[in-house]
Design a protein around this motif. Sequence first.
Motif, PDB file in Angstrom:
ATOM      1  N   MET A  80     -45.539  -9.525  -2.116  1.00  0.00           N
ATOM      2  CA  MET A  80     -46.260  -9.480  -0.843  1.00  0.00           C
ATOM      3  C   MET A  80     -45.588 -10.301   0.247  1.00  0.00           C
ATOM      4  N   LEU A  81     -44.847 -11.336  -0.138  1.00  0.00           N
ATOM      5  CA  LEU A  81     -44.262 -12.221   0.868  1.00  0.00           C
ATOM      6  C   LEU A  81     -43.394 -11.476   1.883  1.00  0.00           C
ATOM      7  N   PRO A  82     -42.399 -10.686   1.455  1.00  0.00           N
ATOM      8  CA  PRO A  82     -41.607  -9.969   2.475  1.00  0.00           C
ATOM      9  C   PRO A  82     -42.420  -8.959   3.263  1.00  0.00           C
ATOM     10  N   LEU A  83     -43.412  -8.328   2.632  1.00  0.00           N
ATOM     11  CA  LEU A  83     -44.229  -7.350   3.350  1.00  0.00           C
ATOM     12  C   LEU A  83     -45.036  -8.017   4.450  1.00  0.00           C
ATOM     13  N   ALA A 176     -33.408  -7.570  -3.179  1.00  0.00           N
ATOM     14  CA  ALA A 176     -32.187  -6.824  -2.873  1.00  0.00           C
ATOM     15  C   ALA A 176     -32.512  -5.378  -2.515  1.00  0.00           C
ATOM     16  N   PHE A 177     -33.396  -4.744  -3.265  1.00  0.00           N
ATOM     17  CA  PHE A 177     -33.781  -3.366  -2.958  1.00  0.00           C
ATOM     18  C   PHE A 177     -34.542  -3.296  -1.637  1.00  0.00           C
ATOM     19  N   CYS A 178     -35.381  -4.274  -1.359  1.00  0.00           N
ATOM     20  CA  CYS A 178     -36.099  -4.303  -0.075  1.00  0.00           C
ATOM     21  C   CYS A 178     -35.122  -4.360   1.087  1.00  0.00           C
ATOM     22  N   LEU A 179     -34.118  -5.201   0.953  1.00  0.00           N
ATOM     23  CA  LEU A 179     -33.134  -5.348   2.026  1.00  0.00           C
ATOM     24  C   LEU A 179     -32.333  -4.073   2.225  1.00  0.00           C
ATOM     25  N   VAL A 180     -31.913  -3.448   1.136  1.00  0.00           N
ATOM     26  CA  VAL A 180     -31.129  -2.215   1.240  1.00  0.00           C
ATOM     27  C   VAL A 180     -31.947  -1.098   1.880  1.00  0.00           C
ATOM     28  N   LEU A 181     -33.195  -0.930   1.441  1.00  0.00           N
ATOM     29  CA  LEU A 181     -34.042   0.123   2.002  1.00  0.00           C
ATOM     30  C   LEU A 181     -34.346  -0.134   3.473  1.00  0.00           C
ATOM     31  N   MET A 182     -34.547  -1.396   3.830  1.00  0.00           N
ATOM     32  CA  MET A 182     -34.803  -1.720   5.239  1.00  0.00           C
ATOM     33  C   MET A 182     -33.600  -1.345   6.107  1.00  0.00           C
ATOM     34  N   MET A 183     -32.397  -1.668   5.642  1.00  0.00           N
ATOM     35  CA  MET A 183     -31.205  -1.372   6.428  1.00  0.00           C
ATOM     36  C   MET A 183     -30.929   0.125   6.506  1.00  0.00           C
ATOM     37  N   LEU A 184     -31.419   0.886   5.537  1.00  0.00           N
ATOM     38  CA  LEU A 184     -31.210   2.333   5.561  1.00  0.00           C
ATOM     39  C   LEU A 184     -32.234   3.066   6.414  1.00  0.00           C
ATOM     40  N   ILE A 206     -36.027  -6.557  12.647  1.00  0.00           N
ATOM     41  CA  ILE A 206     -35.011  -6.394  11.597  1.00  0.00           C
ATOM     42  C   ILE A 206     -34.142  -7.639  11.510  1.00  0.00           C
ATOM     43  N   TYR A 207     -33.783  -8.189  12.666  1.00  0.00           N
ATOM     44  CA  TYR A 207     -32.995  -9.420  12.662  1.00  0.00           C
ATOM     45  C   TYR A 207     -33.774 -10.552  11.981  1.00  0.00           C
ATOM     46  N   ALA A 208     -35.079 -10.588  12.226  1.00  0.00           N
ATOM     47  CA  ALA A 208     -35.898 -11.622  11.589  1.00  0.00           C
ATOM     48  C   ALA A 208     -35.861 -11.492  10.071  1.00  0.00           C
ATOM     49  N   ALA A 209     -35.871 -10.238   9.570  1.00  0.00           N
ATOM     50  CA  ALA A 209     -35.805 -10.027   8.123  1.00  0.00           C
ATOM     51  C   ALA A 209     -34.488 -10.514   7.549  1.00  0.00           C
ATOM     52  N   LEU A 210     -33.417 -10.389   8.322  1.00  0.00           N
ATOM     53  CA  LEU A 210     -32.120 -10.872   7.850  1.00  0.00           C
ATOM     54  C   LEU A 210     -32.099 -12.391   7.726  1.00  0.00           C
ATOM     55  N   TYR A 211     -33.052 -13.052   8.357  1.00  0.00           N
ATOM     56  CA  TYR A 211     -33.185 -14.498   8.207  1.00  0.00           C
ATOM     57  C   TYR A 211     -34.131 -14.866   7.067  1.00  0.00           C
ATOM     58  N   PHE A 212     -35.308 -14.181   6.997  1.00  0.00           N
ATOM     59  CA  PHE A 212     -36.290 -14.647   6.013  1.00  0.00           C
ATOM     60  C   PHE A 212     -35.983 -14.180   4.591  1.00  0.00           C
ATOM     61  N   PHE A 213     -35.197 -13.123   4.408  1.00  0.00           N
ATOM     62  CA  PHE A 213     -34.836 -12.735   3.040  1.00  0.00           C
ATOM     63  C   PHE A 213     -33.973 -13.795   2.348  1.00  0.00           C
ATOM     64  N   PRO A 214     -32.935 -14.344   3.008  1.00  0.00           N
ATOM     65  CA  PRO A 214     -32.219 -15.454   2.354  1.00  0.00           C
ATOM     66  C   PRO A 214     -33.104 -16.663   2.093  1.00  0.00           C
TER      67      PRO A 214
END
Length: 325
Positions: A80-83, A176-184, A206-214
Motif C-alpha cells: 500500500m505504501l507506493p500506492l 521493481a515491478f511497480c517502477l517498471v509498470l509506472m515507466m511504461l 512521476i518524478y516524485a515516484a522516482l524519489y520515493f521508490f529508492p
Amino acid sequence: MKGESERTPGGRVLFAVDIQPACLGLYCGKTLLFKNGSTEIYGECGVCPRGQRTNAQKYCQPCTESPELYDWLYLGFMAMLPLVLHWFFIEWYSGKKSSSALFQHITALFECSVAAIVTLLVSDPVGVLYIRSCRVLMLSDWYTMLYNPSPDYVTTVHCTHEAVYPLYTIVFIYYAFCLVLMMLLRPLLVKKIACGLGKSDRFKSIYAALYFFPILTVLQAVGGGLLYYAFPYIILVLSLVTLAVYMSASEIENCYDLLMRKKRLIVLFSHWLLHAYGIISISRVDKLEQDLPLLALVPTPALFYLFTAKFTEPSRILSEGANGH
C-alpha cells in the motif's frame, strides 16, 4: 554424530563415536547433501541455501509453511505504501482544475495491482498466487548479517541468508515491478489526458515516484524487521493524524460539511478502511468473537472530531494562521 559398535572378546560392546564440531552461530546450519531412504548426509556448517533456514538441531530445512495472516497483512502494508504515495502526489500536482487526476489514480491502482499479482506468480512456487515461507520467530531473523560467528575472533563464518523467506526480498521485487509498470504506462497516459496542466507540471507525480521508490527500498532494507512489528501502530497513528489534518484543512465542522462533497466521503471511508486494517493487524483475529467487536471503534475518531469541532473552531485557527496572527 555417527557411531560404530565393536564387540570385545569378553562380550562387552564398545562404541566408537565420531563427534562432528558444533555448528556455531545463530543462523549457521548444515545443508543436506544426500538422502537415500533413512540415510541422510549433511555438509559442513555454513550458510543455508535460499528458501531454507536452520532448525533447532542446526540443520537447514526448506521453508514449506504458509504465511500467517499477520504476514499477509505486513505484505499488504508494504504494497500500500507506493500506492498511497502515488495518490498523494497525483492529487498534489494535478490541481483543482485538472480532470486527469481520476484517470491517474486508476492507473496507479492498476500498476500496483498488476505488480502484486506478477510478484506472486514469479515467487516460489512459480505460476500460482501462493507463496511458501519460513516462520518469523524473532526480530533478529530479519538481520542475520549481524550474527555471523567468529570462532577464533579472526575468521568470520558468513551465514547470512533470508531467514524470513520470502518476506524480505519479495518487497524489493514488488517495488521493481511497480517502477517498471509506472515507466511504461504513466507517461503515455499523462501526455494524452493531462491537458489542463502545464508541460512542466504533467510529469511531477512521476518524478516524485522516482524519489520515493529508492526511499522505500532503503526503508525496507534497513528497517524491514522493525516495520514488521510496528506497522499496525504506524497505520493507526498516521491514519488518525491525516484524517484530523484533512478535516480541519477542509473546514469540516459538522455532518453537513462532510456530506456536501463526495470527495470528502471517499477520504473518510478510505481512512476508516485504514483504521480497520490497523485494528485487525494488532489483534491478528486470534479470537474472532472477541476481536471483531473492536471494529466498531473505526468511526470513533471521526465522530469525536465532529462533536468537538465547535469547541476548537478549526476555521478560525486556519484564518488566523493565514493572517499571520
